[in-house]
Design a protein around this motif. Sequence first.
Motif, mmCIF file in Angstrom:
data_model
loop_
_atom_site.group_PDB
_atom_site.id
_atom_site.type_symbol
_atom_site.label_atom_id
_atom_site.label_comp_id
_atom_site.label_asym_id
_atom_site.label_seq_id
_atom_site.Cartn_x
_atom_site.Cartn_y
_atom_site.Cartn_z
ATOM 1 N N SER A 11 -39.162 -50.696 30.073
ATOM 2 C CA SER A 11 -38.151 -49.962 29.321
ATOM 3 C C SER A 11 -36.756 -50.451 29.687
ATOM 4 N N ARG A 12 -36.622 -51.042 30.886
ATOM 5 C CA ARG A 12 -35.323 -51.604 31.266
ATOM 6 C C ARG A 12 -35.238 -53.074 30.883
ATOM 7 N N LYS A 13 -36.299 -53.563 30.244
ATOM 8 C CA LYS A 13 -36.359 -54.959 29.823
ATOM 9 C C LYS A 13 -36.261 -55.910 31.000
ATOM 10 N N LYS A 14 -36.517 -55.421 32.196
ATOM 11 C CA LYS A 14 -36.481 -56.315 33.346
ATOM 12 C C LYS A 14 -37.854 -56.962 33.448
ATOM 13 N N VAL A 15 -37.906 -58.229 33.734
ATOM 14 C CA VAL A 15 -39.199 -58.901 33.784
ATOM 15 C C VAL A 15 -39.533 -59.271 35.223
ATOM 16 N N SER A 75 -32.597 -75.405 33.467
ATOM 17 C CA SER A 75 -33.192 -75.128 34.774
ATOM 18 C C SER A 75 -33.039 -73.660 35.174
ATOM 19 N N TYR A 76 -32.101 -72.945 34.521
ATOM 20 C CA TYR A 76 -31.899 -71.525 34.860
ATOM 21 C C TYR A 76 -32.902 -70.594 34.173
ATOM 22 N N LEU A 77 -33.474 -71.036 33.069
ATOM 23 C CA LEU A 77 -34.297 -70.136 32.238
ATOM 24 C C LEU A 77 -35.280 -69.306 33.045
ATOM 25 N N PHE A 79 -35.231 -68.446 36.006
ATOM 26 C CA PHE A 79 -34.589 -67.578 37.007
ATOM 27 C C PHE A 79 -33.934 -66.355 36.354
ATOM 28 N N HIS A 80 -33.909 -66.326 35.025
ATOM 29 C CA HIS A 80 -33.160 -65.262 34.339
ATOM 30 C C HIS A 80 -33.827 -63.896 34.525
ATOM 31 N N PRO A 81 -33.131 -62.932 35.147
ATOM 32 C CA PRO A 81 -33.745 -61.628 35.418
ATOM 33 C C PRO A 81 -34.114 -60.862 34.148
ATOM 34 N N GLU A 85 -37.497 -65.123 27.139
ATOM 35 C CA GLU A 85 -37.359 -64.836 25.704
ATOM 36 C C GLU A 85 -35.959 -64.360 25.358
ATOM 37 N N GLU A 86 -35.419 -63.490 26.193
ATOM 38 C CA GLU A 86 -34.081 -62.951 25.925
ATOM 39 C C GLU A 86 -33.026 -64.051 26.002
ATOM 40 N N ILE A 87 -33.059 -64.817 27.057
ATOM 41 C CA ILE A 87 -31.997 -65.819 27.222
ATOM 42 C C ILE A 87 -32.118 -66.922 26.163
ATOM 43 N N LYS A 101 -22.635 -58.514 25.687
ATOM 44 C CA LYS A 101 -23.277 -57.254 25.321
ATOM 45 C C LYS A 101 -24.193 -56.765 26.449
ATOM 46 N N TYR A 102 -24.926 -57.700 27.067
ATOM 47 C CA TYR A 102 -25.921 -57.300 28.065
ATOM 48 C C TYR A 102 -25.374 -57.179 29.479
ATOM 49 N N HIS A 103 -24.452 -58.051 29.826
ATOM 50 C CA HIS A 103 -23.997 -58.024 31.226
ATOM 51 C C HIS A 103 -22.667 -58.740 31.408
ATOM 52 N N ALA A 104 -21.618 -58.053 30.897
ATOM 53 C CA ALA A 104 -20.272 -58.633 30.973
ATOM 54 C C ALA A 104 -19.836 -58.843 32.429
ATOM 55 N N TRP A 105 -20.483 -58.105 33.352
ATOM 56 C CA TRP A 105 -20.082 -58.181 34.769
ATOM 57 C C TRP A 105 -20.645 -59.404 35.501
ATOM 58 N N VAL A 106 -21.604 -60.068 34.903
ATOM 59 C CA VAL A 106 -22.250 -61.193 35.606
ATOM 60 C C VAL A 106 -21.292 -62.387 35.715
HETATM 61 C C1 HEM Z 1 -26.490 -68.258 30.237
HETATM 62 C C2 HEM Z 1 -26.744 -67.036 29.831
HETATM 63 C C3 HEM Z 1 -27.183 -65.907 30.724
HETATM 64 C C4 HEM Z 1 -27.066 -65.728 32.082
HETATM 65 C C5 HEM Z 1 -26.421 -66.689 33.102
HETATM 66 C C6 HEM Z 1 -27.651 -64.450 32.404
HETATM 67 C C7 HEM Z 1 -27.710 -63.888 33.682
HETATM 68 C C8 HEM Z 1 -28.276 -62.673 33.990
HETATM 69 C C9 HEM Z 1 -28.257 -62.059 35.291
HETATM 70 C C10 HEM Z 1 -27.577 -62.619 36.541
HETATM 71 C C11 HEM Z 1 -28.911 -60.876 35.195
HETATM 72 C C12 HEM Z 1 -29.108 -59.830 36.300
HETATM 73 C C13 HEM Z 1 -27.996 -58.823 36.138
HETATM 74 C C14 HEM Z 1 -28.033 -57.691 37.120
HETATM 75 O O1 HEM Z 1 -29.074 -57.441 37.741
HETATM 76 O O2 HEM Z 1 -26.980 -57.019 37.249
HETATM 77 C C15 HEM Z 1 -29.385 -60.766 33.828
HETATM 78 C C16 HEM Z 1 -30.140 -59.723 33.346
HETATM 79 C C17 HEM Z 1 -30.447 -59.532 32.031
HETATM 80 N N1 HEM Z 1 -30.065 -60.337 30.982
HETATM 81 FE FE1 HEM Z 1 -29.120 -62.117 31.112
HETATM 82 N N2 HEM Z 1 -28.121 -63.878 31.253
HETATM 83 C C18 HEM Z 1 -27.846 -64.731 30.206
HETATM 84 C C19 HEM Z 1 -28.121 -64.509 28.880
HETATM 85 C C20 HEM Z 1 -28.732 -63.411 28.352
HETATM 86 C C21 HEM Z 1 -28.990 -63.153 26.953
HETATM 87 C C22 HEM Z 1 -28.609 -64.125 25.822
HETATM 88 C C23 HEM Z 1 -29.608 -61.954 26.861
HETATM 89 C C24 HEM Z 1 -30.092 -61.188 25.673
HETATM 90 C C25 HEM Z 1 -30.286 -61.660 24.483
HETATM 91 C C26 HEM Z 1 -29.747 -61.439 28.211
HETATM 92 C C27 HEM Z 1 -30.355 -60.252 28.547
HETATM 93 C C28 HEM Z 1 -30.536 -59.775 29.820
HETATM 94 C C29 HEM Z 1 -31.272 -58.558 30.132
HETATM 95 C C30 HEM Z 1 -31.970 -57.650 29.135
HETATM 96 C C31 HEM Z 1 -31.218 -58.421 31.519
HETATM 97 C C32 HEM Z 1 -31.898 -57.352 32.369
HETATM 98 C C33 HEM Z 1 -30.946 -56.219 32.635
HETATM 99 C C34 HEM Z 1 -31.620 -55.248 33.590
HETATM 100 O O3 HEM Z 1 -32.379 -54.404 33.146
HETATM 101 O O4 HEM Z 1 -31.370 -55.338 34.795
HETATM 102 N N3 HEM Z 1 -29.199 -62.343 29.094
HETATM 103 N N4 HEM Z 1 -28.976 -61.866 33.120
#
Ligand code: HEM
Length: 122
Positions: A11-15, A75-77, A79-81, A85-87, A101-106
């Motif tokens: 439900s949190r979409k975390k994989v 190479s990051y794919l 590792f994406h949390p 599919e999402e990334i 939209k998903y994580h402006a703080w990253v």
């Molecule tokens: C280069 C592009 C991206 C990077 C570097 C990236 C990086 C990250 C990182 C570091 C997290 C962990 C955040 C945390 O725990 O606070 C995360 C989580 C996530 N990202 Fe990305 N992301 C990218 C693109 C995307 C895209 C395009 C989507 C959606 C279409 C997406 C959806 C998500 C979701 C759903 C999570 C899980 C949030 C959660 O439940 O903790 N990300 N991503």
Amino acid sequence: MANSSQRALSSRKKVVLEPGCSPLDWARLTSSGENLRGIQPQDFPMKVDKKTLSLHNNRQDCWTVLKGRVYNITSYLRFHPGGIEEIMKCAGKDGTLLFMKYHAWVNYERMLENCLVGVYIG
Ligand code: HEM
């Protein structure tokens, strides 16, 4: 049947990431000296247009744009949390809006520093 912790995760979409795909593993890989840009050092930084960007749209060869900069995220794919599919929704495209939209703080600038390919010229 999914147990409660699996349901909570979905439900949190975390994989669940593969072993060896933690943020620490990523930090190690990016500081290993491996060429993660996937281009010749003399070609860096590239000027990338829309057509070129669109060619790098698959799991074996994946580029995206974040705020005007082009990154090779192949190479990051894994590792994406948020999962591959999402990334992949930003593969070969400008991913800025989805990313924000998903994580402006990253802090992608630091995370992907060694994946930078160049600037996006549209
Ligand atoms: C280069 C592009 C991206 C990077 C570097 C990236 C990086 C990250 C990182 C570091 C997290 C962990 C955040 C945390 O725990 O606070 C995360 C989580 C996530 N990202 Fe990305 N992301 C990218 C693109 C995307 C895209 C395009 C989507 C959606 C279409 C997406 C959806 C998500 C979701 C759903 C999570 C899980 C949030 C959660 O439940 O903790 N990300 N991503």
